[in-house]
Enzyme design. Structure first.
Site, PDB file in Angstrom:
ATOM      1  CG  HIS A 164     -10.434  -2.342  -7.219  1.00  6.98           C
ATOM      2  ND1 HIS A 164      -9.733  -3.516  -7.047  1.00  6.98           N
ATOM      3  CD2 HIS A 164     -10.453  -1.719  -6.012  1.00  6.98           C
ATOM      4  CE1 HIS A 164      -9.350  -3.606  -5.774  1.00  6.98           C
ATOM      5  NE2 HIS A 164      -9.782  -2.538  -5.129  1.00  6.98           N
ATOM      6  CB  CYS A 260      -5.025  -5.996 -10.774  1.00  4.66           C
ATOM      7  SG  CYS A 260      -6.680  -5.928 -11.279  1.00  4.66           S
TER       8      CYS A 260
HETATM    9  N1  ARG Z   1      -8.578 -10.292  -4.907  1.00  7.39           N
HETATM   10  C1  ARG Z   1      -8.199  -8.914  -5.001  1.00  7.39           C
HETATM   11  C2  ARG Z   1      -9.225  -8.072  -4.264  1.00  7.39           C
HETATM   12  O1  ARG Z   1     -10.370  -8.389  -4.310  1.00  7.39           O
HETATM   13  C3  ARG Z   1      -8.091  -8.515  -6.432  1.00  7.39           C
HETATM   14  C4  ARG Z   1      -7.600  -7.114  -6.599  1.00  7.39           C
HETATM   15  C5  ARG Z   1      -7.554  -6.679  -8.014  1.00  7.39           C
HETATM   16  N2  ARG Z   1      -7.008  -5.391  -8.107  1.00  7.39           N
HETATM   17  C6  ARG Z   1      -7.470  -4.382  -8.862  1.00  7.39           C
HETATM   18  N3  ARG Z   1      -6.790  -3.294  -8.889  1.00  7.39           N
HETATM   19  N4  ARG Z   1      -8.597  -4.466  -9.530  1.00  7.39           N
HETATM   20  O2  ARG Z   1      -8.907  -7.097  -3.624  1.00  7.39           O
END
Ligand code: ARG
Length: 266
Positions: A164, A260
């Site tokens: 992300h 997050c």
């Molecule tokens: N386990 C989640 C996923 O893989 C973690 C999300 C983390 N969120 C972020 N905005 N980086 O989607």
């Protein structure tokens, strides 16, 4: 006053593997996770002065704690996420309902137009960036820039560990950018360098980047970031920021950290 949407870690767990940090064998310690989450909330409320909006967690949706992925919010408009992975698609209805119940003007993306909210769309008032390829589909940004009537500069994410945009890119309140360039392809690195002057770019060294130093919450002069990112703390303090390093390693087991766990609502 900065408002942040958060979701308690009642059902937080690693129940599937959708990023390289997640391992079913690396079980979450529920009590530590709870302590770490409440510790983060305490700092955000009491030291940073943020206003927290808590949403109801849902059993069976272990990643709902990561509200950065609820959608994108700009002023009174919200665009709920369309998750790439079916495991997280089950969260969409709850996030959409939260936006509607709280008076947002909700615009929907077409089904199959993957977009993971403020996890991938971030920026400065004058330059918005959209991370794509790992999760969000580049085509979502065409639609989003129409909805928000704002240019969005797409940047490709090339390292699966930084899946992300908010794992490797953190705009700071005084206009600096904290980021990890190798997470972007050469074109993305060039575009970022063209838009953000060199004196505004703070490059995070790899060991800190791998501790998710860029997954920081910046509110005014305060920056809340995962513990152990000593070089990043020095970079930030040299620019006058007050840092709040916090243990959040239970959330790293799911590939997430401070940023997050929040969604900026204004
Ligand atoms: N386990 C989640 C996923 O893989 C973690 C999300 C983390 N969120 C972020 N905005 N980086 O989607």
């Amino acid at each position: 006053m900065s408002r942040l949407l958060v979701c308690p870690p009642e059902y937080f767990q690693v129940e599937y593997e959708i990023n390289p940090w997640m391992r079913l064998s690396n079980e979450v310690n529920r009590e530590r996770a709870r302590d770490q989450w409440y510790g983060l909330m305490r700092v955000l409320e009491q030291q940073v002065g943020a206003l927290l909006e808590r949403m109801q967690p849902v059993p069976g949706l272990p990643d709902m704690v990561f509200t950065a992925n609820a959608g994108a919010v700009v002023g009174s408009r919200a665009v709920p996420s369309r998750f790439r992975h079916p495991e997280r698609r089950r969260e969409e209805a709850s996030f959409e309902a939260w936006f509607r119940d709280h008076g947002y003007e909700v615009a929907m993306l077409e089904e199959g137009q993957y977009f993971e909210g403020a996890g991938d769309l971030l920026g400065f008032p004058d330059a918005w960036f959209g991370g794509y390829r790992q999760r969000t589909d580049i085509r979502a940004y065409t639609r989003l820039s129409e909805i928000f009537k704002h240019e969005i500069i797409p940047v490709e994410l090339v390292d699966t560990r930084f899946y992300h945009l908010d794992t490797c890119f953190c705009p700071l309140s005084s206009g600096e950018l904290l980021y990890y360039p190798p997470a972007f392809d050469p074109y993305g690195q060039t575009v970022i360098a063209e838009r953000i002057a060199e004196h505004r770019r703070l490059v995070v060294p790899q060991p800190d980047a791998l501790r998710f130093a860029c997954n920081a919450v910046c509110v005014g002069k305060h920056v809340v970031l995962p513990a152990g990112c000593h070089d990043t703390v020095k970079l930030l303090e040299a620019r006058g920021y007050e840092t709040h390093p916090l243990p959040l390693d239970e959330f790293m087991k799911a590939g997430g950290s401070a940023k997050c766990l929040t969604l900026a609502l204004d």
